[in-house]
Design a protein around this motif. Structure first.
Motif, mmCIF file in Angstrom:
data_model
loop_
_atom_site.group_PDB
_atom_site.id
_atom_site.type_symbol
_atom_site.label_atom_id
_atom_site.label_comp_id
_atom_site.label_asym_id
_atom_site.label_seq_id
_atom_site.Cartn_x
_atom_site.Cartn_y
_atom_site.Cartn_z
ATOM 1 N N ASN A 2 0.839 -1.192 0.000
ATOM 2 C CA ASN A 2 0.000 0.000 0.000
ATOM 3 C C ASN A 2 0.873 1.239 0.000
ATOM 4 O O ASN A 2 1.848 1.332 0.738
ATOM 5 C CB ASN A 2 -0.884 0.024 1.252
ATOM 6 C CG ASN A 2 -2.011 -0.993 1.182
ATOM 7 O OD1 ASN A 2 -2.815 -0.960 0.267
ATOM 8 N ND2 ASN A 2 -2.070 -1.890 2.152
ATOM 9 N N LEU A 4 -0.247 4.032 1.006
ATOM 10 C CA LEU A 4 -0.642 4.656 2.259
ATOM 11 C C LEU A 4 -0.129 3.800 3.414
ATOM 12 O O LEU A 4 -0.287 2.581 3.416
ATOM 13 C CB LEU A 4 -2.163 4.773 2.325
ATOM 14 C CG LEU A 4 -2.755 5.537 3.513
ATOM 15 C CD1 LEU A 4 -2.419 7.018 3.398
ATOM 16 C CD2 LEU A 4 -4.270 5.340 3.555
ATOM 17 N N LEU A 5 0.499 4.429 4.390
ATOM 18 C CA LEU A 5 1.030 3.725 5.554
ATOM 19 C C LEU A 5 0.169 4.009 6.765
ATOM 20 O O LEU A 5 -0.580 4.988 6.814
ATOM 21 C CB LEU A 5 2.465 4.164 5.823
ATOM 22 C CG LEU A 5 3.472 3.980 4.677
ATOM 23 C CD1 LEU A 5 4.815 4.587 5.064
ATOM 24 C CD2 LEU A 5 3.615 2.512 4.312
ATOM 25 N N SER A 6 0.276 3.150 7.768
ATOM 26 C CA SER A 6 -0.492 3.363 8.993
ATOM 27 C C SER A 6 -0.156 4.708 9.623
ATOM 28 O O SER A 6 -1.012 5.357 10.225
ATOM 29 C CB SER A 6 -0.230 2.234 9.994
ATOM 30 O OG SER A 6 1.152 2.122 10.284
ATOM 31 N N ASP A 8 0.216 7.371 8.152
ATOM 32 C CA ASP A 8 -0.492 8.425 7.434
ATOM 33 C C ASP A 8 -1.936 8.584 7.883
ATOM 34 O O ASP A 8 -2.585 9.580 7.551
ATOM 35 C CB ASP A 8 -0.495 8.139 5.925
ATOM 36 C CG ASP A 8 0.895 8.092 5.325
ATOM 37 O OD1 ASP A 8 1.728 8.942 5.715
ATOM 38 O OD2 ASP A 8 1.153 7.216 4.485
ATOM 39 N N LEU A 9 -2.441 7.605 8.616
ATOM 40 C CA LEU A 9 -3.855 7.606 8.976
ATOM 41 C C LEU A 9 -4.188 8.662 10.024
ATOM 42 O O LEU A 9 -3.430 8.878 10.978
ATOM 43 C CB LEU A 9 -4.264 6.239 9.528
ATOM 44 C CG LEU A 9 -4.264 5.058 8.566
ATOM 45 C CD1 LEU A 9 -4.619 3.775 9.313
ATOM 46 C CD2 LEU A 9 -5.228 5.303 7.421
ATOM 47 N N ASP A 55 -9.714 9.406 8.558
ATOM 48 C CA ASP A 55 -9.596 8.233 7.692
ATOM 49 C C ASP A 55 -10.309 7.035 8.301
ATOM 50 O O ASP A 55 -10.749 6.140 7.586
ATOM 51 C CB ASP A 55 -8.120 7.882 7.481
ATOM 52 C CG ASP A 55 -7.372 8.958 6.720
ATOM 53 O OD1 ASP A 55 -7.918 9.450 5.712
ATOM 54 O OD2 ASP A 55 -6.255 9.312 7.143
ATOM 55 N N ASN A 124 -4.868 -2.812 8.789
ATOM 56 C CA ASN A 124 -4.559 -3.238 7.418
ATOM 57 C C ASN A 124 -5.795 -3.205 6.531
ATOM 58 O O ASN A 124 -5.719 -2.845 5.353
ATOM 59 C CB ASN A 124 -3.946 -4.641 7.424
ATOM 60 C CG ASN A 124 -2.516 -4.659 7.923
ATOM 61 O OD1 ASN A 124 -1.816 -3.644 7.864
ATOM 62 N ND2 ASN A 124 -2.070 -5.788 8.430
ATOM 63 N N THR A 126 -8.292 -1.190 6.881
ATOM 64 C CA THR A 126 -8.534 0.224 6.590
ATOM 65 C C THR A 126 -7.632 0.716 5.468
ATOM 66 O O THR A 126 -8.076 1.416 4.550
ATOM 67 C CB THR A 126 -8.291 1.070 7.857
ATOM 68 O OG1 THR A 126 -9.129 0.605 8.915
ATOM 69 C CG2 THR A 126 -8.580 2.541 7.591
ATOM 70 N N LEU A 127 -6.368 0.318 5.509
ATOM 71 C CA LEU A 127 -5.425 0.716 4.458
ATOM 72 C C LEU A 127 -5.838 0.137 3.110
ATOM 73 O O LEU A 127 -5.714 0.800 2.074
ATOM 74 C CB LEU A 127 -4.007 0.265 4.829
ATOM 75 C CG LEU A 127 -3.364 0.965 6.026
ATOM 76 C CD1 LEU A 127 -2.055 0.282 6.398
ATOM 77 C CD2 LEU A 127 -3.140 2.437 5.751
ATOM 78 N N ASP A 128 -6.337 -1.097 3.123
ATOM 79 C CA ASP A 128 -6.770 -1.733 1.878
ATOM 80 C C ASP A 128 -7.945 -0.988 1.257
ATOM 81 O O ASP A 128 -8.074 -0.916 0.031
ATOM 82 C CB ASP A 128 -7.177 -3.189 2.136
ATOM 83 C CG ASP A 128 -5.978 -4.100 2.326
ATOM 84 O OD1 ASP A 128 -4.893 -3.758 1.831
ATOM 85 O OD2 ASP A 128 -6.123 -5.150 2.978
#
Length: 266
Positions: A2, A4-6, A8-9, A55, A124, A126-128
């Motif tokens: 991803n 986007l990384l954790s 970044d949330l 997010d 994970n 959420t990132l997906d």
């Protein structure tokens, strides 16, 4: 991977207990998440959401002025355009109390206390959702994949379609229950059917049995999503001819892997 990384949330944590807020925040920080805002009840959560859209929203079950049901309903009505992922953290174990959350497309339901594994999977997921990767298929063009989504919950259908759309699928037909799905199948063909189990009139098991007995549609892969937790019951469902079973709430990566296996199998 991803993009986007954790780290970044941005997260809004709605929890009335100061102690619990500190515990959950610490666990989130250990996952690399530092952008955490707090609300102690429904009113303060709405105030925050009027200014900042997170997010991910993480909520406990009960507040002094309401509960997670009201908060999730607010997200799904007043803020539906934002499709904010919702995670519930609760000590509630009664199935009937959690069923509406499972049916509405929550990203995860974590127990109190939860493990690092539970939280890591939810992050994970959420990132997906926020930074999806398109499904690459050899036998199909994912953009042309024809998918029938069957669920009596409009919110659940919306969540399923969002997950599949993130994988690259674009052609969807929705059915509110098995009876409507069978009517649609009389006139249309599909590459994949995703169905709930618990539905009025014709449930997912009965729908699948009729599909398997159809000369026209018996070949179509069926992915069933269900909130049933009873192993014996799940075994009975599996015998009706479904190709794969997925729990509610489901992880996007799990759905991606299952659909790849269903469509690429010889």
């Amino acid at each position: 991977m991803n993009e986007l990384l954790s780290s970044d949330l941005s997260i809004l944590l709605v929890e009335p207990s100061v102690t619990q807020r500190k515990i959950i925040a610490k666990e989130l920080q250990e996952e690399g998440i530092e952008q955490i805002d707090f609300a102690e009840d429904f009113h303060s959560a709405k105030q925050h959401l009027s200014k900042n859209i997170p997010d991910l929203l993480i909520s406990s079950m009960h507040f002094k002025d309401g509960d997670a049901y009201q908060l999730q309903k607010y997200l799904n009505t007043e803020l539906s355009d934002y499709s904010i992922p919702f995670m519930l953290i609760s000590s509630e174990t009664r199935r009937q109390q959690l069923e509406s959350f499972k049916q509405s497309g929550v990203i995860a339901i974590l127990p109190k206390p939860f493990s690092k594994l539970h939280l890591g999977k939810a992050i994970n997921a959420t990132l997906d959702i926020l930074a999806p990767q398109e499904l690459e298929l050899d036998l199909y063009d994912v953009h042309d994949l024809r998918v029938l989504v069957v669920d009596d919950s409009a919110l659940a259908r919306k969540h399923i379609i969002r997950i599949l759309n993130n994988l690259g699928a674009q052609r969807f037909v929705e059915a509110e229950d098995g009876a409507q799905a069978l009517a649609i199948l009389e006139n249309e063909m599909f590459d994949l059917i995703v169905t709930d189990y618990n539905m009025p009139e014709v449930n997912g098991q009965e729908l699948t049995e009729q599909i398997r007995n159809s000369d026209k549609h018996s070949h179509i892969p069926v992915l069933m999503v269900t909130s049933e937790a009873n192993d014996t019951h799940l075994a009975n469902i599996a015998q009706c001819g479904v190709n794969a079973l997925c729990d509610k709430p489901f992880e996007p990566d799990t759905v991606k892997k299952l659909i790849y296996q269903l469509l690429e199998q010889s």
